[in-house]
Design a protein around this motif. Structure first.
Motif, PDB file in Angstrom:
ATOM      1  N   THR A  43      46.060  33.878  39.891  1.00 40.34           N
ATOM      2  CA  THR A  43      45.700  34.318  38.571  1.00 40.34           C
ATOM      3  C   THR A  43      46.745  35.614  38.609  1.00 40.34           C
ATOM      4  O   THR A  43      46.539  36.315  37.674  1.00 40.34           O
ATOM      5  CB  THR A  43      44.540  34.356  38.054  1.00 40.34           C
ATOM      6  OG1 THR A  43      43.725  35.232  38.868  1.00 40.34           O
ATOM      7  CG2 THR A  43      43.924  32.990  37.668  1.00 40.34           C
ATOM      8  N   GLU A  44      47.283  36.169  39.675  1.00 38.45           N
ATOM      9  CA  GLU A  44      48.163  37.374  39.963  1.00 38.45           C
ATOM     10  C   GLU A  44      47.238  38.508  39.436  1.00 38.45           C
ATOM     11  O   GLU A  44      47.504  39.098  38.436  1.00 38.45           O
ATOM     12  CB  GLU A  44      49.412  37.303  38.984  1.00 38.45           C
ATOM     13  CG  GLU A  44      50.239  35.996  39.434  1.00 38.45           C
ATOM     14  CD  GLU A  44      51.435  35.833  38.668  1.00 38.45           C
ATOM     15  OE1 GLU A  44      51.655  36.572  37.786  1.00 38.45           O
ATOM     16  OE2 GLU A  44      52.441  34.907  39.049  1.00 38.45           O
ATOM     17  N   GLN A  45      45.992  38.729  40.069  1.00 38.83           N
ATOM     18  CA  GLN A  45      45.381  39.947  39.710  1.00 38.83           C
ATOM     19  C   GLN A  45      45.195  40.406  41.311  1.00 38.83           C
ATOM     20  O   GLN A  45      43.761  40.446  41.769  1.00 38.83           O
ATOM     21  CB  GLN A  45      43.843  39.398  39.249  1.00 38.83           C
ATOM     22  CG  GLN A  45      44.117  38.607  37.999  1.00 38.83           C
ATOM     23  CD  GLN A  45      42.571  38.344  37.325  1.00 38.83           C
ATOM     24  OE1 GLN A  45      41.863  39.284  37.065  1.00 38.83           O
ATOM     25  NE2 GLN A  45      42.462  37.198  37.161  1.00 38.83           N
TER      26      GLN A  45
ATOM     27  N   LEU B 120      30.190  44.090  39.692  1.00 40.85           N
ATOM     28  CA  LEU B 120      31.738  44.186  39.807  1.00 40.85           C
ATOM     29  C   LEU B 120      32.365  44.097  38.300  1.00 40.85           C
ATOM     30  O   LEU B 120      31.596  43.742  37.459  1.00 40.85           O
ATOM     31  CB  LEU B 120      31.907  42.841  40.855  1.00 40.85           C
ATOM     32  CG  LEU B 120      31.783  42.941  42.266  1.00 40.85           C
ATOM     33  CD1 LEU B 120      32.186  41.695  42.856  1.00 40.85           C
ATOM     34  CD2 LEU B 120      32.626  44.255  42.706  1.00 40.85           C
ATOM     35  N   PRO B 121      33.624  44.344  38.353  1.00 42.66           N
ATOM     36  CA  PRO B 121      34.386  44.448  37.131  1.00 42.66           C
ATOM     37  C   PRO B 121      34.214  43.110  36.404  1.00 42.66           C
ATOM     38  O   PRO B 121      34.079  42.028  37.109  1.00 42.66           O
ATOM     39  CB  PRO B 121      35.686  44.909  37.391  1.00 42.66           C
ATOM     40  CG  PRO B 121      35.797  45.575  38.834  1.00 42.66           C
ATOM     41  CD  PRO B 121      34.483  44.938  39.401  1.00 42.66           C
ATOM     42  N   SER B 122      34.605  43.106  35.110  1.00 46.20           N
ATOM     43  CA  SER B 122      34.437  41.683  34.116  1.00 46.20           C
ATOM     44  C   SER B 122      35.686  40.991  34.970  1.00 46.20           C
ATOM     45  O   SER B 122      36.611  41.303  35.387  1.00 46.20           O
ATOM     46  CB  SER B 122      34.667  41.897  32.873  1.00 46.20           C
ATOM     47  OG  SER B 122      36.057  42.725  32.617  1.00 46.20           O
ATOM     48  N   GLY B 123      35.546  39.604  34.622  1.00 45.79           N
ATOM     49  CA  GLY B 123      36.283  38.665  35.529  1.00 45.79           C
ATOM     50  C   GLY B 123      35.944  38.014  36.585  1.00 45.79           C
ATOM     51  O   GLY B 123      36.607  37.149  37.230  1.00 45.79           O
TER      52      GLY B 123
ATOM     53  N   PHE C  91      38.638  34.250  46.654  1.00 44.03           N
ATOM     54  CA  PHE C  91      39.988  35.010  46.900  1.00 44.03           C
ATOM     55  C   PHE C  91      41.038  34.189  46.264  1.00 44.03           C
ATOM     56  O   PHE C  91      42.105  34.685  45.563  1.00 44.03           O
ATOM     57  CB  PHE C  91      40.122  35.175  48.264  1.00 44.03           C
ATOM     58  CG  PHE C  91      39.206  36.543  48.863  1.00 44.03           C
ATOM     59  CD1 PHE C  91      39.572  37.976  48.723  1.00 44.03           C
ATOM     60  CD2 PHE C  91      38.192  35.830  49.361  1.00 44.03           C
ATOM     61  CE1 PHE C  91      38.763  38.695  49.189  1.00 44.03           C
ATOM     62  CE2 PHE C  91      37.015  36.938  49.935  1.00 44.03           C
ATOM     63  CZ  PHE C  91      37.448  38.485  49.738  1.00 44.03           C
ATOM     64  N   GLU C  92      41.275  32.915  46.227  1.00 38.12           N
ATOM     65  CA  GLU C  92      42.458  32.338  45.953  1.00 38.12           C
ATOM     66  C   GLU C  92      42.378  32.354  44.335  1.00 38.12           C
ATOM     67  O   GLU C  92      43.425  32.238  43.596  1.00 38.12           O
ATOM     68  CB  GLU C  92      42.109  30.645  46.409  1.00 38.12           C
ATOM     69  CG  GLU C  92      42.300  30.604  47.649  1.00 38.12           C
ATOM     70  CD  GLU C  92      42.505  29.090  47.904  1.00 38.12           C
ATOM     71  OE1 GLU C  92      43.381  28.303  48.495  1.00 38.12           O
ATOM     72  OE2 GLU C  92      41.279  28.337  47.846  1.00 38.12           O
TER      73      GLU C  92
ATOM     74  N   GLN D 282      42.268  42.937  41.567  1.00 38.14           N
ATOM     75  CA  GLN D 282      40.848  42.175  41.799  1.00 38.14           C
ATOM     76  C   GLN D 282      40.793  41.605  43.356  1.00 38.14           C
ATOM     77  O   GLN D 282      39.651  41.455  43.859  1.00 38.14           O
ATOM     78  CB  GLN D 282      40.554  41.007  40.826  1.00 38.14           C
ATOM     79  CG  GLN D 282      40.679  41.300  39.476  1.00 38.14           C
ATOM     80  CD  GLN D 282      39.563  42.272  39.069  1.00 38.14           C
ATOM     81  OE1 GLN D 282      39.298  43.407  39.760  1.00 38.14           O
ATOM     82  NE2 GLN D 282      38.873  41.859  37.932  1.00 38.14           N
ATOM     83  N   VAL D 283      41.753  41.087  43.982  1.00 31.36           N
ATOM     84  CA  VAL D 283      41.850  40.635  45.137  1.00 31.36           C
ATOM     85  C   VAL D 283      41.073  41.703  46.210  1.00 31.36           C
ATOM     86  O   VAL D 283      40.411  41.599  47.061  1.00 31.36           O
ATOM     87  CB  VAL D 283      43.072  40.112  45.756  1.00 31.36           C
ATOM     88  CG1 VAL D 283      43.088  39.728  47.520  1.00 31.36           C
ATOM     89  CG2 VAL D 283      43.504  38.960  44.964  1.00 31.36           C
ATOM     90  N   ALA D 284      41.771  42.921  45.932  1.00 35.08           N
ATOM     91  CA  ALA D 284      41.219  44.046  46.817  1.00 35.08           C
ATOM     92  C   ALA D 284      39.958  44.773  46.457  1.00 35.08           C
ATOM     93  O   ALA D 284      39.186  44.636  47.282  1.00 35.08           O
ATOM     94  CB  ALA D 284      42.390  45.416  46.340  1.00 35.08           C
ATOM     95  N   ARG D 285      39.777  44.398  45.255  1.00 35.39           N
ATOM     96  CA  ARG D 285      38.163  44.763  44.900  1.00 35.39           C
ATOM     97  C   ARG D 285      36.984  43.831  45.365  1.00 35.39           C
ATOM     98  O   ARG D 285      36.187  44.423  46.016  1.00 35.39           O
ATOM     99  CB  ARG D 285      38.140  44.859  43.356  1.00 35.39           C
ATOM    100  CG  ARG D 285      36.758  45.372  42.714  1.00 35.39           C
ATOM    101  CD  ARG D 285      36.463  46.680  43.148  1.00 35.39           C
ATOM    102  NE  ARG D 285      35.115  47.304  43.047  1.00 35.39           N
ATOM    103  CZ  ARG D 285      34.195  47.217  43.735  1.00 35.39           C
ATOM    104  NH1 ARG D 285      34.331  46.578  44.877  1.00 35.39           N
ATOM    105  NH2 ARG D 285      32.977  47.536  43.326  1.00 35.39           N
TER     106      ARG D 285
END
Length: 480
Positions: free
Chosen positions: A193-195, A16-19, A187-188, A198-201
Motif C-alpha cells: 500500500t506504499e506506506q 501504534l498509529p492509526s492504520g 509487513f506486506e 509504516q513498514v519502518a514503524r
C-alpha cells in the motif's frame, strides 16, 4: 499469584498509529461456558488454574465483559495465499484482547479467535467452529511439548450459537497466546500500500519488543531480517524432523518470531509419505510435507521484498542465502538426535536420506518407527520386506560402533527426542466427535498426554497404536 483482575496490560500494538488495525468490541456467545482450560498456559500469566472456574473468567475472555486494561484490537495484514497476493486480510475472526505484562517482565498477546465480525471479516461471521477450535487448542500444546516454537492456547470456550459452514456446526472460541501475532503479511500490507513509514514503524515495534539487542543499532533492519530467516529455517527443520505438515503456509500464517502460527488443516505423518498433503483444498500440493522448506524460503523472499525500503537488495539476498545451510544444519542435527548419534560425520546425510527412501518404499509409520528404533530389531519388524531395511541397519550399526555408542545409553537419548505421542488427525477427530455430544473428557486427556509426549505412561498407550482404518490418511480443509 495475582487474581484475574490484577493482570497488568501493556497494549503496545494498540498504541501504534492509526492504520494498523481497528478497535472492535468482541461479541460473546449466548450462554458462554468454559469447556477446557490449559493449566500450563494459565501459569504463564501468573494465574492459578482455579481462576478459570470463576464466571468472570468466561466473561473476560469470551467477549462478554473485558477486563480493565484490555483494548480489543483487530490487526490488519495482507498475504500471499497459495502463491497469490491478497491485498487486505486482517483479523477477520480474531481480536487482540490485550497484551499482559507479567511480574517477570514477559509480554503475552491474548488473542481471541471466534469473537465475532471485524472490519476484516470480508462478509464472514467472525466465528470459529468447535472442530477447528479443538484442533488448535490441542496442537499448540502438542507442539510445545515437542519443543517446537509455537503459539499456546489458554482456554476453549463454548456457547449456544450455531455457525454456518458447509453444514450447521457448533461455535467455539479459543484464546491463544504468543509474545506477538505479527506476521510476514503484516509487513506486506504496508509495503504494497506504499506506506514505507509504516513498514519502518512496524519493524521498530517488533525489534524493540522482541529483538532488543538490535534496537538503535546501525544496519538493524538487515540484521533483523537475517534473524527472522534463521528462526524460520530452524522452525521448519524441526517440523520436518518430527513429521509435521502445516497445511497452509500462506505468508499471513508465518510468524515474524519464528513460531508455528495458525493451526488449520495440519497433520502429523502416519505412513511416511514425503509428498503428504493434509489439506484437501491444496489441489496442487503446494503445501505438501516435502515442499515446506521450499515454501518457507519463498515466503521469506516475500518478506524480504516488503522490507526493501529498510535494507538493500544485496543485504536481503545475503540474509536469504543463509536459509538453506541453516535449515540443513538444523535438520541434520535433529535427525542425528533421533538416530541416537552423538558425533557429526560426513556420511550422516546419506544415512538419513537412504533411511527415508527405505521408509517411504515400505510406508512405515513415521512416529512409531523412530520410537522403536532404539531397539533396531523392533523397528525392523515394521517392514514386510526386511531386506532393504536390514541393509540400512547394517550401516547404522557400523556407524554406532564407530563412535563407541552404548546401546542402553543410546536408547535413553532416543526416547528423549522421539515422541511416543503426537496429535494424529484421528485422535483429534475422536475428541471432536465426543465434544459434539457434550463430552470434553477426551480433549482433557489428550491435552495431558501431549504436554509430555516422550514419557511412556500406561494410561495413554491407546495413543501409540497404528491409526484405525477410518482414521488413516484423514485430510481436513481450511474451513473454520
Amino acid at each position: 499469584m495475582p487474581t484475574l483482575e490484577q493482570l497488568v496490560f501493556d497494549n503496545t500494538y494498540a498504541r501504534l498509529p492509526s492504520g494498523f488495525g481497528a478497535r472492535v468490541a468482541p461479541r460473546a456467545f449466548p450462554n458462554a461456558r468454559m469447556l477446557s482450560v490449559n493449566p500450563s498456559a494459565m501459569r504463564l500469566l501468573g494465574l492459578e488454574p482455579e481462576e478459570a472456574r470463576r464466571p468472570e473468567f468466561v466473561e473476560a475472555f469470551g467477549g462478554g465483559k473485558p477486563l480493565p486494561g484490555m483494548e480489543p484490537f483487530a490487526m490488519v495484514y495482507a498475504g500471499h495465499q497459495f502463491g497469490v497476493y491478497v491485498p487486505r486480510l486482517g483479523d477477520g475472526r480474531a481480536l487482540l484482547l490485550g497484551e499482559v505484562r507479567t511480574a517477570d517482565g514477559v509480554k503475552w498477546d491474548l488473542h481471541l479467535k471466534g469473537g465475532g465480525p471485524t472490519p476484516f471479516s470480508r462478509g464472514g461471521d467472525g466465528r470459529a467452529v468447535l472442530r477447528s477450535s479443538i484442533r488448535e487448542y490441542l496442537c499448540g500444546e502438542a507442539m510445545h511439548g515437542l519443543g517446537i516454537p509455537t503459539t499456546r492456547t489458554l482456554c476453549l470456550i463454548g456457547g449456544d450459537e450455531p455457525v454456518y459452514r458447509e453444514e450447521v456446526e457448533t461455535g467455539a472460541m479459543i484464546v491463544r497466546m504468543a509474545p506477538s501475532h505479527v506476521r510476514f503479511g503484516t509487513f506486506e500490507y504496508f509495503h504494497y500500500t506504499e506506506q514505507p513509514e509504516q513498514v519502518a514503524r512496524l519493524a521498530d515495534h517488533v525489534i524493540d519488543g522482541h529483538f532488543p539487542h538490535l534496537s538503535g543499532v546501525e544496519g538493524r533492519y538487515a540484521r533483523f531480517y537475517a534473524e527472522v530467516v534463521e528462526r524460520t529455517a530452524r522452525l521448519v527443520a524441526r517440523w520436518q524432523a518430527v513429521g509435521f505438515a502445516h497445511g497452509v503456509m500462506n505468508t499471513d500464517n508465518m510468524s515474524i518470531l519464528g513460531l508455528t502460527l495458525d493451526y488449520g488443516p495440519f497433520g502429523f505423518l502416519d505412513d511416511f509419505e514425503p509428498g503428504f498433503i493434509c489439506n484437501h483444498s491444496d489441489h496442487r500440493g503446494r503445501y505438501a510435507f516435502d515442499q515446506q522448506p521450499r515454501i518457507a524460503m519463498w515466503n521469506l523472499a516475500c518478506l524480504g521484498e516488503a522490507l526493501l525500503t529498510l535494507m538493500t537488495e544485496d543485504e536481503a539476498r545475503a540474509a536469504l542465502a543463509t536459509f538453506e545451510p541453516t535449515f540443513s544444519g538444523q535438520f541434520l542435527s535433529s535427525m542425528r538426535q533421533k538416530l541416537g548419534l552423538q558425533e557429526a560425520r560426513e556420511e550422516d546425510r546419506g544415512l538419513v536420506g537412504d533411511l527415508f527412501s527405505v521408509m517411504a518404499e515400505a510406508a512405515v509409520d513415521y512416529t512409531r518407527f523412530f520410537r522403536a528404533l532404539g531397539r533396531v530389531e523392533e523397528a525392523g519388524a515394521m517392514f514386510a520386506d526386511r531386506v532393504p531395511f536390514d541393509g540400512w541397519a547394517e550401516r547404522y550399526r557400523a556407524r554406532l560402533v564407530a563412535e563407541g555408542s552404548v546401546d542402553e545409553e543410546r536408547r535413553g537419548r532416543m526416547e528423549r527426542v522421539n515422541p511416543r505421542y503426537v496429535l494424529r488427525n484421528w485422535m483429534a477427530q475422536a475428541a471432536i466427535e465426543r465434544a459434539r455430544q457434550g463430552d470434553y473428557s477426551e480433549v482433557v486427556r489428550l491435552l495431558s498426554a501431549l504436554a509430555d509426549p516422550f514419557t511412556q505412561r500406561p494410561e495413554y498407550e491407546e495413543y501409540t497404536v497404528a491409526p484405525p482404518a477410518w482414521g488413516r490418511h484423514l485430510v481436513v480443509s481450511c474451513s473454520s
